[in-house]
Design a protein around this motif. Structure first.
Motif, PDB file in Angstrom:
ATOM      1  N   ILE A  59       0.885  -0.984   0.065  1.00 33.68           N
ATOM      2  CA  ILE A  59       0.155   0.057  -0.213  1.00 33.68           C
ATOM      3  C   ILE A  59       0.851   1.074   0.135  1.00 33.68           C
ATOM      4  N   ASP A  60       0.245   2.308  -0.463  1.00 36.77           N
ATOM      5  CA  ASP A  60       1.275   3.533  -0.151  1.00 36.77           C
ATOM      6  C   ASP A  60       1.312   4.253   0.856  1.00 36.77           C
ATOM      7  N   LEU A  61       2.328   4.143   1.514  1.00 40.52           N
ATOM      8  CA  LEU A  61       2.500   4.350   2.797  1.00 40.52           C
ATOM      9  C   LEU A  61       3.017   6.064   2.843  1.00 40.52           C
ATOM     10  N   GLY A  77       4.842   9.456  11.826  1.00 42.69           N
ATOM     11  CA  GLY A  77       4.855   8.524  12.700  1.00 42.69           C
ATOM     12  C   GLY A  77       3.292   8.180  13.168  1.00 42.69           C
ATOM     13  N   ASP A  78       3.094   7.941  14.433  1.00 44.04           N
ATOM     14  CA  ASP A  78       1.831   7.687  14.893  1.00 44.04           C
ATOM     15  C   ASP A  78       1.094   8.809  15.330  1.00 44.04           C
ATOM     16  N   THR A 102       0.885   0.519  14.068  1.00 45.98           N
ATOM     17  CA  THR A 102      -0.202   1.416  13.839  1.00 45.98           C
ATOM     18  C   THR A 102      -0.211   2.349  12.860  1.00 45.98           C
ATOM     19  N   ARG A 103       0.970   2.972  12.428  1.00 50.32           N
ATOM     20  CA  ARG A 103       1.029   3.905  11.322  1.00 50.32           C
ATOM     21  C   ARG A 103       0.578   3.593   9.937  1.00 50.32           C
ATOM     22  N   GLY A 104       0.961   2.000   9.821  1.00 49.93           N
ATOM     23  CA  GLY A 104       0.703   1.323   8.387  1.00 49.93           C
ATOM     24  C   GLY A 104      -0.878   0.924   8.537  1.00 49.93           C
ATOM     25  N   ASP A 106       8.700  -4.942  11.823  1.00 54.46           N
ATOM     26  CA  ASP A 106       7.377  -5.106  11.840  1.00 54.46           C
ATOM     27  C   ASP A 106       6.819  -4.459  10.730  1.00 54.46           C
ATOM     28  N   GLY A 107       7.294  -3.047  10.354  1.00 58.55           N
ATOM     29  CA  GLY A 107       6.764  -2.348   9.359  1.00 58.55           C
ATOM     30  C   GLY A 107       6.521  -3.120   7.870  1.00 58.55           C
TER      31      GLY A 107
END
Ligand code: UDP
Ligand code: MG
Length: 311
Positions: free
Chosen positions: A147-149, A154-155, A177-179, A216-217
């Protein structure tokens, strides 16, 4: 309109009093309300909980969710989102690196109809190495992710009640979370916010901890590392086929005897290195599958102070 500002707290006694003061002042200036402040005490070993308890006694808008031990930043945020109430929720760190005053601007965008308003960090004040790492990480992740992050986000940001609801219903144990916030969709916008230095205390992320967050990201939002093995593997197969043809020609046409011991050694070490690297990458995905299938709760609440959604 009511806001709920959620704040993960882990050993922040030096900065908490000033933080509460600045956040309260900001919320006082925002129409609507009463706005809530929900602190998650993530197993602090210092006076953080006592300070929060006092703040809750003084101000009914302050509530505290105290976890049974330190579960980590992302787990603390998950706990907060599970108990947040309000038309919009804001995630904010306690160390004043992100200015609470920016919330006013988030709210303006929210009222324009955006479901997610996130801070895009410009002019970080951290050390050069950390800045370079963050810069490279966000760009690498954006390149790899399915997906386009958004870059440098940040959060810290605002989410509508609807978006919080959707994120909460995602079953992941390992939460980036931010993802996830990006993944759920809806109308989103980033606004540039300068990131200050920590006002006091020190970063809870060790270089290793940051690497884990980065992993994780990447592992949660991309399977590109798995496909890379296939791409590099096919490349190696083609290369070795070409070399095999050359060897046959060299032996029967050019009548050369085999040489190149050094090249051989290098090749063997290189190929086994690549093999191990990809075993490691596959291992990382398997470890995450294992974490997920255990289905342990993301956090455990020890006690609650003040008003919040019961879950
Ligand atoms: N934090 C937490 N649990 C942890 C580590 C950190 O709740 O295990 C909180 C911390 O108190 C702070 C926020 O998460 O409010 C961000 O942590 P930090 O400032 O250390 O991260 P950085 O800004 O360096 O990425
Ligand atoms: Mg910080």
């Amino acid at each position: 309109m009511t806001l709920c500002v959620v704040v993960p707290v882990y050993n922040e006694q030096e900065v908490l009093p000033l933080f509460v003061q600045r956040l309260t002042a900001t919320l006082d200036g925002i129409a609507g309300g009463p706005h809530q402040m929900l602190f998650v005490n993530d197993g602090s070993a210092d006076q953080s909980l006592a300070i929060l308890r006092e703040a809750a006694a003084r101000d009914p808008r302050v509530s505290v969710l105290s976890l049974s031990r330190n579960f980590g930043h992302q787990a603390a945020i998950a706990a907060a989102l599970d108990h947040a109430k309000g038309d919009a929720t804001i995630i904010l760190d306690a160390d004043l690196q992100d200015p609470p005053e920016a919330i006013t601007e988030f709210v303006r965008k929210f009222e324009e109809g955006y479901h997610v308003v996130y801070a895009q960090r410009v002019k970080r004040k951290e050390g050069i190495w950390l800045r370079v790492s963050y810069f490279l990480f966000y760009r690498m992740l954006a390149m790899l992710a399915d997906i386009d992050l958004p870059l440098d986000a940040g959060d810290f940001g605002l989410m509508s009640a609807r978006v919080v609801e959707e994120i909460r219903s995602l079953p992941e144990h390992l939460r980036y979370t931010r993802g996830l916030r990006r993944w759920v969709g809806f109308k989103q916008i980033g606004i540039p916010i300068e990131r200050a230095e920590r006002k006091a205390g020190e970063s809870k992320y060790s270089p290793f901890g940051l690497l884990r967050l980065a992993a994780d990201g990447i592992f949660a939002f991309s399977t590109a590392p798995l496909h890379a093995a296939a791409v590099i593997g096919s490349f190696a197969v083609v290369l070795s086929a070409v070399f095999a043809i050359y060897s046959v020609v060299a032996k029967f046409v050019l009548h050369q005897s085999p040489k190149g011991f050094t090249a051989l050694t290098l090749l063997i070490t290189f190929v086994s290195g690549v093999n191990l690297l990809f075993l490691g990458i596959i291992g990382a995905y398997i470890a995450r599958i294992y974490e997920e299938v255990k289905r342990r709760p993301v956090y455990i609440v020890e006690h609650k102070i003040g008003a919040m959604v019961e879950r």
